[in-house]
Design an enzyme around this catalytic site. Structure first.
Site, mmCIF file in Angstrom:
data_model
loop_
_atom_site.group_PDB
_atom_site.id
_atom_site.type_symbol
_atom_site.label_atom_id
_atom_site.label_comp_id
_atom_site.label_asym_id
_atom_site.label_seq_id
_atom_site.Cartn_x
_atom_site.Cartn_y
_atom_site.Cartn_z
ATOM 1 N N HIS A 187 15.546 10.775 6.456
ATOM 2 C CA HIS A 187 16.521 10.715 7.545
ATOM 3 C C HIS A 187 17.102 12.074 7.928
ATOM 4 C CE1 HIS A 187 19.107 7.253 9.425
ATOM 5 N NE2 HIS A 187 18.553 8.019 10.323
ATOM 6 N N ASP A 199 22.163 1.756 8.927
ATOM 7 C CA ASP A 199 21.900 2.360 7.619
ATOM 8 C C ASP A 199 22.772 1.685 6.562
ATOM 9 O OD1 ASP A 199 21.336 4.324 5.571
ATOM 10 O OD2 ASP A 199 21.129 5.849 7.131
ATOM 11 N N HIS A 212 23.763 3.632 4.325
ATOM 12 C CA HIS A 212 24.512 4.850 4.001
ATOM 13 C C HIS A 212 25.074 5.477 5.270
ATOM 14 C CE1 HIS A 212 21.044 4.334 1.233
ATOM 15 N NE2 HIS A 212 21.969 4.510 0.303
ATOM 16 N N ASP A 226 25.310 8.847 5.603
ATOM 17 C CA ASP A 226 24.600 10.120 5.778
ATOM 18 C C ASP A 226 25.494 11.184 6.421
ATOM 19 O OD1 ASP A 226 22.469 8.808 4.645
ATOM 20 O OD2 ASP A 226 21.279 8.669 6.484
ATOM 21 N N HIS A 259 19.094 14.493 3.431
ATOM 22 C CA HIS A 259 19.000 13.226 4.178
ATOM 23 C C HIS A 259 20.309 12.432 4.101
ATOM 24 C CE1 HIS A 259 17.691 9.981 0.984
ATOM 25 N NE2 HIS A 259 18.574 10.810 0.485
ATOM 26 N N ASP A 283 17.519 3.464 9.801
ATOM 27 C CA ASP A 283 17.052 3.704 8.433
ATOM 28 C C ASP A 283 16.689 2.324 7.868
ATOM 29 O OD1 ASP A 283 17.012 4.005 5.611
ATOM 30 O OD2 ASP A 283 18.491 5.625 5.671
ATOM 31 N N GLU A 343 12.671 6.475 6.725
ATOM 32 C CA GLU A 343 12.760 6.171 5.285
ATOM 33 C C GLU A 343 11.803 5.087 4.797
ATOM 34 O OE1 GLU A 343 14.523 7.908 3.001
ATOM 35 O OE2 GLU A 343 15.891 9.107 4.246
HETATM 36 N N1 LIG Z 1 19.036 8.614 4.351
HETATM 37 C C1 LIG Z 1 19.361 8.114 3.192
HETATM 38 N N2 LIG Z 1 18.642 7.158 2.656
HETATM 39 N N3 LIG Z 1 20.441 8.622 2.598
HETATM 40 C C2 LIG Z 1 20.942 8.246 1.305
HETATM 41 C C3 LIG Z 1 22.133 9.080 0.932
HETATM 42 C C4 LIG Z 1 22.661 8.729 -0.420
HETATM 43 C C5 LIG Z 1 23.879 9.513 -0.849
HETATM 44 N N4 LIG Z 1 25.018 9.181 -0.045
HETATM 45 C C6 LIG Z 1 23.635 11.024 -0.784
HETATM 46 O O1 LIG Z 1 24.356 11.746 -0.180
HETATM 47 O O2 LIG Z 1 22.696 11.496 -1.364
HETATM 48 MN MN LIG Z 2 19.815 7.179 6.275
HETATM 49 MN MN LIG Z 3 20.039 4.928 4.013
#
Ligand SMILES: NC(=[NH2+])NCCC[C@H](N)C(=O)O
Ligand SMILES: [Mn+2]
Ligand SMILES: [Mn+2]
Length: 332
Positions: A108, A131, A133, A135, A148, A256, A301
């Site tokens: 991502h 998502d 998350h 991000d 990401h 995502d 992803e």
């Molecule tokens: N694009 C994603 N799948 N991101 C996951 C991020 C997980 C976590 N918040 C991090 O900063 O690492």
């Molecule tokens: Mn993501």
């Molecule tokens: Mn994610």
């Protein structure tokens, strides 16, 4: 309402394959786009009536960085910067030609490039980020150091990225002439988007630092709690009311696949239980198609190297069907 208000005739989707995994540590997510195309994505979109342009996957082999030591704990900033700035050029080119860029990832962090690409052409667009998350970590808040998990903070130009922003992401600025910095009248780097242009759906794994950022910036987010409480139909309506009240602004959808429940899309690097059902995920895409305002789409992803053969096919198939739903596949 006419469909696809901002695209040129004949409506053309440009599939941009980005086999890139440098924004996170797990190998395999770079195989995602190849699997999606091998599963027949090009013909599937053609059969929906789209002209499809696919010129192969972008391997970014010319972008080689001689050693890429972390900055603080932020990993591979040079590589991610090089690749995503190249992506922004590719996506920007398609957007400028009136095509709909569909970027298939890849991790991502690629959204750094896809969103600058579409927002370069449509500065008043809104961003709908689907998502588990947020991000939105900064170089200061991130625990993982994985880019990401950070693209949104860089796109918003939030404080906390000083260690990487000017050095590696100076290109990440909204193009525009005569942008001045208030009373001092100095040209300044302008964030690609503002908090009001952004809405999240599907969140359920948000880091403590990210929560504070969301709160401080008044960023609208519909977590799984709201999806349960109101239902996805109402959530989509509220999300669009927030970023697109008159339903007249261009929309970039960044999806995502880990927003989906792991039972629906298991082959992804950071799965989190309690996610969107198959139908909820597709409903989001269908509702955005219905607006006729989609100008950019990311499917991110998909990591086919995780899980067994069966689940891989499952996640790849879901990735294809999300893209079809966003491009107008209807059951009736
Ligand atoms: N694009 C994603 N799948 N991101 C996951 C991020 C997980 C976590 N918040 C991090 O900063 O690492
Ligand atoms: Mn993501
Ligand atoms: Mn994610």
């Amino acid at each position: 309402m006419s469909t696809h208000r901002f695209l040129t005739e004949p409506h053309t989707v440009a599939i941009v394959g980005c086999p890139f995994s440098g924004g996170q540590p797990r190998p395999g997510v770079d195989k995602g786009p190849i699997h999606l195309v091998n599963a027949g994505l090009v013909d599937q979109l053609k059969s929906l009536g789209w002209a499809v342009e696919f010129a192969g996957h972008h391997l970014f082999e010319d972008i080689s960085v001689q050693g890429d030591p972390p900055v603080g704990i932020v990993k591979r900033p040079r590589l991610v910067s090089g690749v995503t700035s190249a992506v922004s050029q590719i996506i920007g080119g398609h957007a400028a030609q009136g095509r709909l860029p569909l970027t298939i990832g890849g991790d991502h962090s690629l959204a750094l490039g896809t969103i600058l690409g579409t927002f370069g052409k449509y500065p008043n667009a809104c961003l709908i980020w689907i998502d588990a998350h947020a991000d939105i970590n900064t170089a200061t808040t991130t625990d993982s150091g994985n880019l990401h998990g950070m693209p949104v903070s860089l796109l918003l130009g939030l404080p906390g990225n000083e260690s990487i922003e000017d050095t590696y992401f100076s290109w990440l600025t909204q193009p525009g002439v005569g942008i001045t910095n208030g009373e001092h009248n100095k040209p300044t780097k302008r964030p690609v988007l503002t908090p009001a242009q952004l809405v999240y759906i599907g969140l359920r794994d948000v880091d403590a630092g990210e929560r504070a950022i969301l709160r401080q910036n008044g960023i609208k987010a519909f977590s799984m709690h709201e999806v349960d409480k109101f239902g996805i139909g109402k959530v989509m309506e509220m999300a669009l009311d927030h970023v697109n009240p008159n339903r007249d602004l261009p929309i970039h959808l960044s999806f995502d696949v880990d927003a989906l429940d792991p039972s629906v899309a298991p082959s992804t690097g950071t799965p989190v239980r309690g996610g969107l059902t198959f139908r909820e995920g597709h409903y989001i895409c269908e509702a955005i198609h219905e607006t006729g305002l989609l100008v950019g789409l990311d499917i991110m992803e998909v990591n086919p190297s995780l899980e067994d053969e069966g689940s891989v096919q499952q996640t790849v198939k879901v990735g294809c069907s999300l893209a079809r739903a966003a491009l107008g596949e209807t059951l009736l």
